[in-house]
Design an enzyme around this catalytic site. Structure first.
Site, PDB file in Angstrom:
ATOM      1  N   HIS A 281       0.862  -1.185   0.000  1.00  0.00           N
ATOM      2  CA  HIS A 281       0.000   0.000   0.000  1.00  0.00           C
ATOM      3  C   HIS A 281       0.895   1.229   0.000  1.00  0.00           C
ATOM      4  O   HIS A 281       1.250   1.763   1.046  1.00  0.00           O
ATOM      5  CB  HIS A 281      -0.933  -0.038   1.226  1.00  0.00           C
ATOM      6  CG  HIS A 281      -1.928   1.073   1.277  1.00  0.00           C
ATOM      7  ND1 HIS A 281      -3.069   1.029   2.065  1.00  0.00           N
ATOM      8  CD2 HIS A 281      -1.984   2.269   0.639  1.00  0.00           C
ATOM      9  CE1 HIS A 281      -3.764   2.129   1.916  1.00  0.00           C
ATOM     10  NE2 HIS A 281      -3.111   2.916   1.059  1.00  0.00           N
TER      11      HIS A 281
ATOM     12  N   HIS B 271      -9.561   0.914  -1.251  1.00  0.00           N
ATOM     13  CA  HIS B 271      -9.504   1.573   0.053  1.00  0.00           C
ATOM     14  C   HIS B 271     -10.903   1.508   0.661  1.00  0.00           C
ATOM     15  O   HIS B 271     -11.892   1.838  -0.007  1.00  0.00           O
ATOM     16  CB  HIS B 271      -9.123   3.041  -0.104  1.00  0.00           C
ATOM     17  CG  HIS B 271      -7.672   3.305  -0.367  1.00  0.00           C
ATOM     18  ND1 HIS B 271      -6.976   2.709  -1.371  1.00  0.00           N
ATOM     19  CD2 HIS B 271      -6.792   4.117   0.286  1.00  0.00           C
ATOM     20  CE1 HIS B 271      -5.714   3.153  -1.339  1.00  0.00           C
ATOM     21  NE2 HIS B 271      -5.585   4.003  -0.346  1.00  0.00           N
TER      22      HIS B 271
ATOM     23  N   GLU C 155     -11.126   3.545   6.036  1.00  0.00           N
ATOM     24  CA  GLU C 155     -10.076   4.466   6.504  1.00  0.00           C
ATOM     25  C   GLU C 155     -10.790   5.555   7.316  1.00  0.00           C
ATOM     26  O   GLU C 155     -10.637   5.626   8.526  1.00  0.00           O
ATOM     27  CB  GLU C 155      -9.317   5.060   5.310  1.00  0.00           C
ATOM     28  CG  GLU C 155      -8.235   6.060   5.708  1.00  0.00           C
ATOM     29  CD  GLU C 155      -7.550   6.725   4.501  1.00  0.00           C
ATOM     30  OE1 GLU C 155      -8.074   6.676   3.370  1.00  0.00           O
ATOM     31  OE2 GLU C 155      -6.461   7.327   4.726  1.00  0.00           O
TER      32      GLU C 155
ATOM     33  N   ASP D 113       1.779   4.047   2.719  1.00  0.00           N
ATOM     34  CA  ASP D 113       0.713   4.861   2.104  1.00  0.00           C
ATOM     35  C   ASP D 113       1.289   6.013   1.263  1.00  0.00           C
ATOM     36  O   ASP D 113       1.401   5.872   0.048  1.00  0.00           O
ATOM     37  CB  ASP D 113      -0.250   5.375   3.183  1.00  0.00           C
ATOM     38  CG  ASP D 113      -1.642   5.670   2.647  1.00  0.00           C
ATOM     39  OD1 ASP D 113      -1.921   5.363   1.467  1.00  0.00           O
ATOM     40  OD2 ASP D 113      -2.476   6.195   3.415  1.00  0.00           O
ATOM     41  N   ASP D 114       1.620   7.131   1.907  1.00  0.00           N
ATOM     42  CA  ASP D 114       2.162   8.305   1.212  1.00  0.00           C
ATOM     43  C   ASP D 114       3.364   8.800   2.012  1.00  0.00           C
ATOM     44  O   ASP D 114       3.296   9.823   2.713  1.00  0.00           O
ATOM     45  CB  ASP D 114       1.088   9.398   1.115  1.00  0.00           C
ATOM     46  CG  ASP D 114      -0.120   8.917   0.338  1.00  0.00           C
ATOM     47  OD1 ASP D 114      -0.038   8.864  -0.897  1.00  0.00           O
ATOM     48  OD2 ASP D 114      -1.131   8.564   0.979  1.00  0.00           O
TER      49      ASP D 114
HETATM   50  N1  HPA Z   1      -6.645   7.339   1.127  1.00  0.00           N
HETATM   51  C1  HPA Z   1      -7.340   7.636   0.041  1.00  0.00           C
HETATM   52  N2  HPA Z   1      -6.785   8.090  -1.071  1.00  0.00           N
HETATM   53  C2  HPA Z   1      -5.468   8.256  -1.108  1.00  0.00           C
HETATM   54  C3  HPA Z   1      -4.702   7.979  -0.010  1.00  0.00           C
HETATM   55  C4  HPA Z   1      -5.313   7.485   1.162  1.00  0.00           C
HETATM   56  O1  HPA Z   1      -4.697   7.185   2.205  1.00  0.00           O
HETATM   57  N3  HPA Z   1      -3.427   8.266  -0.365  1.00  0.00           N
HETATM   58  C5  HPA Z   1      -3.444   8.677  -1.636  1.00  0.00           C
HETATM   59  N4  HPA Z   1      -4.689   8.684  -2.097  1.00  0.00           N
HETATM   60 ZN    ZN Z   2      -3.786   4.760   0.474  1.00  0.00          ZN
END
Ligand code: HPA
Ligand code: ZN
Length: 346
Positions: free
Chosen positions: A22, A202, A205, A283-284
């Site tokens: 991810h 996703h 979250e 993630d990012d």
């Molecule tokens: N959630 C949803 N969209 C996204 C995310 C995330 O964590 N990171 C990049 N796009």
């Molecule tokens: Zn993500």
């Protein structure tokens, strides 16, 4: 205060080979590279400096992050830009002992700005080839549909991407979760299933457990990205424990986007205790304060995870990967060699 058991678990977490499942490649774009690419491409940024941009990374929720994440991606124009971004990620992944990465990309963020699909895919795919050849890091690409856009847009994106089918193994669903439930994309995911693509989304979250049920029942996903909302639904926890449908959890992301207040309150350990196939991911990483090992180190320390739990996380990442049986066997063997070196018994 030092704790020898935690120190050993952190050392193991760093050293153990693992898969990252991810990671949004656009979320690996560090501020320094954003500025370098802006200069190379003659793009003007609304921030005066790297420091000013980094100072804007104070998020209150998912949307506050996405606004800045899409702005950062606006410097990507040429195939070389996509290559350079992915190559920078692979160097970090290698340093963290990531041996396999399944990488999300958001083509609609780029095609909407007039960047051809071919530019995006070919730039990323060439970095993947180089990572395999020069770093021994395996990888695959997963095309994500932006869920704040329509299903019709997703279908059009799929059509545009099909000439490059050999370069991606699956599709995902990302962007603003609340108000955009998985059911909105049921038909396009059905089409992707017919095409033999792997399916992930996703869910859970910021959204409710209901979105996770929809991802499972309507989209028929093979993994859920995030999924921390499962804790709110005992039936869903039981289902996930039974099926071992993997969840790609991202602790530092959850912290930075205020999904949890403190890493010590993160549900990862509860999920492990319940027998879920949970994995840790970044993630990012350029936006959330760390790559995979930073996520593991901080989570191990905050939750007091044991060496044994670190091994479970690494093995879960292999179990949850979309690799061939022979690749999976060699990934398990690589994990086992480090387990043996740490003199841990199975
Ligand atoms: N959630 C949803 N969209 C996204 C995310 C995330 O964590 N990171 C990049 N796009
Ligand atoms: Zn993500």
């Amino acid at each position: 205060m030092t704790n020898p058991a935690v120190d050993r678990a952190v050392a193991l977490a760093r050293a153990i080979p693992k898969a990252e499942l991810h990671i949004h490649i656009e979320g690996s774009l560090e501020p320094e590279l954003i500025f370098a690419l802006a200069q190379r491409n003659g793009v003007t940024l609304p921030y005066a400096s790297v420091e000013a941009l980094r100072a804007a990374y104070a998020f209150t929720d998912l949307q506050s992050f996405l606004d800045i994440y899409y702005a950062g991606a606006s410097v990507l124009l040429q195939a070389q830009d996509f290559h350079d971004m992915a190559w920078a990620y692979f160097l970090r992944a290698k340093a963290d002992n990531v041996v396999h990465a399944e990488i999300f990309f958001d083509p609609q963020t780029h095609t909407a700005r007039g960047v051809p699909m071919a530019t995006v895919v070919q730039g990323l795919a060439s970095a993947c080839r180089q990572a395999e050849a020069e770093l021994g890091v395996g990888s695959a690409l997963i095309l994500c549909f932006l869920r704040h856009l329509s299903e019709e847009d997703a279908f059009a994106t799929l059509e545009e991407a099909l000439p490059y089918r050999e370069h991606f193994i699956g599709v995902g669903l990302d962007s603003s979760e609340l108000g955009h439930p998985p059911e909105k994309f049921e038909r396009v995911f059905a089409r992707c299933r017919e095409l033999g693509l792997h399916l992930v989304a996703h869910a859970g979250e910021e959204g409710p457990p209901e979105y996770m049920w929809q991802a499972i029942d309507l989209l028929k996903v093979q993994r859920i990205d995030h999924g921390v909302a499962a804790l709110q639904d005992p039936l869903l926890m039981a289902e996930l424990a039974h099926t071992r449908l993997p969840l790609t959890v991202c602790p530092l992301s959850n912290l930075k986007l205020c999904v949890v207040r403190d890493l010590r309150e993160h549900p990862l350990k509860t999920m492990l205790d319940a027998g879920l196939c949970v994995t840790v991911n970044s993630d990012d990483p350029a936006y959330f304060g760390g790559y995979l090992n930073a996520n593991l180190e901080q989570t191990v320390a905050a939750l007091g995870l044991t060496e044994r739990e670190v091994v479970v996380l690494a093995r879960n990442s292999v179990e949850a990967s979309f690799v061939s049986d022979s690749q999976r066997a060699s990934l398990y063997a690589a994990v086992n060699r480090v387990v043996a070196a740490f003199e841990l018994k199975d």
